[in-house]
Enzyme design. Structure first.
Site, short mmCIF file in Angstrom:
data_model
loop_
_atom_site.label_atom_id
_atom_site.label_comp_id
_atom_site.label_asym_id
_atom_site.label_seq_id
_atom_site.Cartn_x
_atom_site.Cartn_y
_atom_site.Cartn_z
N GLU A 1 -7.45 0.70 21.99
CA GLU A 1 -7.56 -0.17 20.81
C GLU A 1 -7.29 -1.60 21.27
O GLU A 1 -6.18 -1.91 21.72
CB GLU A 1 -6.55 0.27 19.75
CG GLU A 1 -6.79 -0.32 18.39
CD GLU A 1 -5.92 0.35 17.32
OE1 GLU A 1 -6.29 0.24 16.14
OE2 GLU A 1 -4.90 0.96 17.66
N ARG B 1 0.82 -1.21 0.00
CA ARG B 1 0.00 0.00 0.00
C ARG B 1 0.86 1.26 0.00
O ARG B 1 0.41 2.33 -0.41
CB ARG B 1 -0.94 0.00 1.22
CG ARG B 1 -2.03 1.04 1.14
CD ARG B 1 -3.16 0.76 2.09
NE ARG B 1 -2.83 1.13 3.47
CZ ARG B 1 -3.66 0.98 4.49
NH1 ARG B 1 -4.85 0.42 4.29
NH2 ARG B 1 -3.32 1.35 5.70
N LYS C 1 11.01 -0.10 6.29
CA LYS C 1 11.38 -0.60 7.61
C LYS C 1 10.19 -1.41 8.14
O LYS C 1 9.23 -0.86 8.64
CB LYS C 1 11.71 0.58 8.54
CG LYS C 1 11.75 0.25 10.04
CD LYS C 1 12.76 -0.82 10.40
CE LYS C 1 12.62 -1.22 11.86
NZ LYS C 1 11.40 -2.00 12.14
N PRO C 2 10.25 -2.76 8.01
CA PRO C 2 9.13 -3.57 8.46
C PRO C 2 9.17 -3.78 9.97
O PRO C 2 10.21 -3.61 10.62
CB PRO C 2 9.35 -4.89 7.72
CG PRO C 2 10.83 -4.99 7.58
CD PRO C 2 11.33 -3.58 7.41
N GLY D 1 0.99 2.65 12.20
CA GLY D 1 1.25 2.10 13.53
C GLY D 1 0.45 2.85 14.57
O GLY D 1 -0.55 3.50 14.27
N GLU E 1 -0.86 6.83 9.21
CA GLU E 1 -2.07 6.00 9.40
C GLU E 1 -1.93 5.40 10.78
O GLU E 1 -1.17 4.46 10.98
CB GLU E 1 -2.16 4.94 8.29
CG GLU E 1 -3.55 4.37 8.15
CD GLU E 1 -3.79 3.17 9.05
OE1 GLU E 1 -4.39 3.37 10.14
OE2 GLU E 1 -3.37 2.07 8.71
N CYS F 1 -6.41 -2.11 12.59
CA CYS F 1 -6.78 -0.76 13.00
C CYS F 1 -8.23 -0.46 12.64
O CYS F 1 -8.86 0.41 13.24
CB CYS F 1 -5.84 0.26 12.39
SG CYS F 1 -5.73 0.17 10.59
#
Length: 486
Positions: free
Chosen positions: A390, A168, A183-184, A237, A259, A293
């Site tokens: 969350e 994305r 950067k995963p 994140g 996001e 999310c």
């Protein structure tokens, strides 16, 4: 692929991906990747540091001018080939996601298809970075507006959708002509590294895409954000980390897309089709075991139908098969790590202690791995912590309402504004409520809103900018105005 293992992917890099090749970290460090179903080590990958981050920026800079000058059609064809390669390897990718992330295979297959679509969509958008020409109102000159790539982009992605969150961001950045450093998340670096190999196989030139696994996320991202060559940050994140990165980005005034977290309300009115509402709730809550999310976090249900809705939802959730994500029979896999499972347990026990009642689930099963039972809570008091946090797990807290204004007030009573869900049989009410809900997206009689062709993003502290749709590519473009007379 019943016997899937990493040996099934001989081309999977386990080192850093810099300048089109895999190479070890400069200091030789490595870290382990765990299987959430067992806690066992499944791989060891290179642990990048600040020197490696600078090497990624060097590679991105070396490739930037030629990639920006590459014809849009050529960039589009590379992205199209990446889509085709992902589609051809979809089963391998899904199994890899399940192995390192824990999500059930049906969810992993859905993510893989969704992730590939971003490459197809931005293959189509790459040729549509159009500018404009107009006469100045004074008549003195022409106003020419060009769309140019913003520059080197740092992409920071989370663990919950390791393929889709990468594509994305990579898709629109490459379509716009930017070079990128991905950067995963350190919980799920393997899928990102496989994406690097797939993109190379699709024809992405050396240096255009680098992948930097690292346990020192803060240090390496900060170093890149303070390098004046880096002009873009795209982060997915938590809101907490997003605030930190925005402060870091301010030093070099880096263009930011964020996001961030969500706290999605799911509103069910008394005239809703309950069959549809239950189906939508199962998608909005249980996709990826609630680790999204966009997951429905708070269920506001009209008092006249609340008991029926809660009992039917509990019946559906309690019948789901819990197990390792890589097992074809599994519908609910483990959470990604021990910390996540412990947090969900803490939120549920806190709600019960505050007066909520468990209809089904409510605890961690006695088994190896990071599991939590599918759970429905009712009589949840409005002050319970579970309504403000969350959850990121398979837990559905139900709260009743009697009035439309009351439902909207409770739904909007959060710092987040990513997505909301509304179920009603009255279209006028549905549209009216959708307009009043303070969120960037609304699922009206739908439990799924994500679509590569749609602008994804939130209001308030859920983020800045949009991903997906034509808007997603605009986040990687700068408008240049040329004043000219002819």
């Amino acid at each position: 692929m019943a016997d899937f293992s990493l040996s099934s992917l001989p081309d999977l890099p386990l080192d850093l991906w810099v300048g089109g090749t895999a190479r070890p970290a400069a200091e030789g460090g490595r870290f382990d990747v765990l299987d959430p179903a067992t806690g066992d080590v499944i791989a060891s990958v290179a642990d990048g540091g600040v020197d490696d981050a600078m090497a990624c920026v060097d590679a991105a800079e070396a490739a930037a001018e030629s990639w920006a000058a590459t014809a849009p059609r050529e960039r589009a064809e590379i992205l199209r080939r990446a889509f085709e390669l992902m589609t051809a390897r979809s089963d391998e990718i899904a199994h890899l996601i399940s192995l390192e992330n824990g999500k059930a295979l049906p969810d992993a297959r859905g993510e893989t298809a969704y992730a590939a679509e971003f490459f197809r969509w931005y293959a189509e958008e790459a040729v549509r970075a159009s500018g404009s020409v107009m006469t100045a109102p004074s008549g003195a000159n022409r106003i020419v507006v060009l769309q140019q790539p913003v520059g080197i982009a740092v992409l920071v992605t989370p663990w919950n959708f390791p393929a889709a969150m990468a594509t994305r961001k990579i898709g629109p950045a490459l379509a716009a002509g930017c070079t990128v450093i991905l950067k995963p998340a350190s919980d799920t670096p393997l899928t990102a590294l496989l994406m690097a190999q797939i993109l190379a196989d699709a024809g992405v030139p050396e240096g255009v895409v680098s992948v930097l696994p690292s346990r020192s996320s803060g240090k390496v991202v900060s170093a890149m954000l303070h390098d004046p060559r880096v002009r873009k940050l795209s982060f997915t994140g938590s809101t907490e980390v997003g605030r930190v990165l925005l402060r870091e980005a301010a030093d070099q005034v880096v263009n930011c897309s964020m996001e961030l977290g969500g706290n999605a309300p799911f509103l069910v009115f008394d005239d809703a089709d309950l069959d549809a509402a239950i189906e939508g709730a199962m998608v909005a809550k249980m996709r990826n075991a609630g680790e999204a999310c966009t997951a429905a976090n708070r269920f506001y249900v009209h008092a006249d139908v609340a008991e029926q809705f809660s009992s039917r939802l509990a019946e559906r959730m309690s019948s789901m098969t819990v197990g390792p994500g890589t097992d074809d029979a599994t519908q609910v896999g483990p959470l990604v790590n021990e910390e996540s499972a412990a947090k969900v347990d803490e939120l549920v026990q806190g709600a019960v202690g505050a007066g909520a009642r468990v209809v089904t689930g409510g605890s961690r099963p006695d088994r190896q791995g990071f599991y939590f039972e599918p759970t429905v809570l009712v009589d949840v008091p409005l002050g319970a912590e579970i309504l403000g946090e969350e959850i990121f797990g398979p837990v559905a807290p139900v709260i009743t309402f009697t009035d439309e204004d009351e439902a909207i007030r409770m739904a909007n009573d959060t710092e987040y504004g990513l997505v909301s869900y509304v179920y009603t049989g009255d279209l006028a009410r549905g549209l009216r409520v959708s307009e009043r809900l303070d969120s960037g997206m609304v699922g009206l009689n739908r439990g799924l809103v994500s679509d590569p062709a749609a602008p994804f993003g939130g209001t308030k502290q859920s983020g800045i900018g949009r991903e997906g749709g034509h808007e997603g590519m605009l986040d990687y473009l700068e408008s240049k105005y040329v004043a000219v007379t002819w």
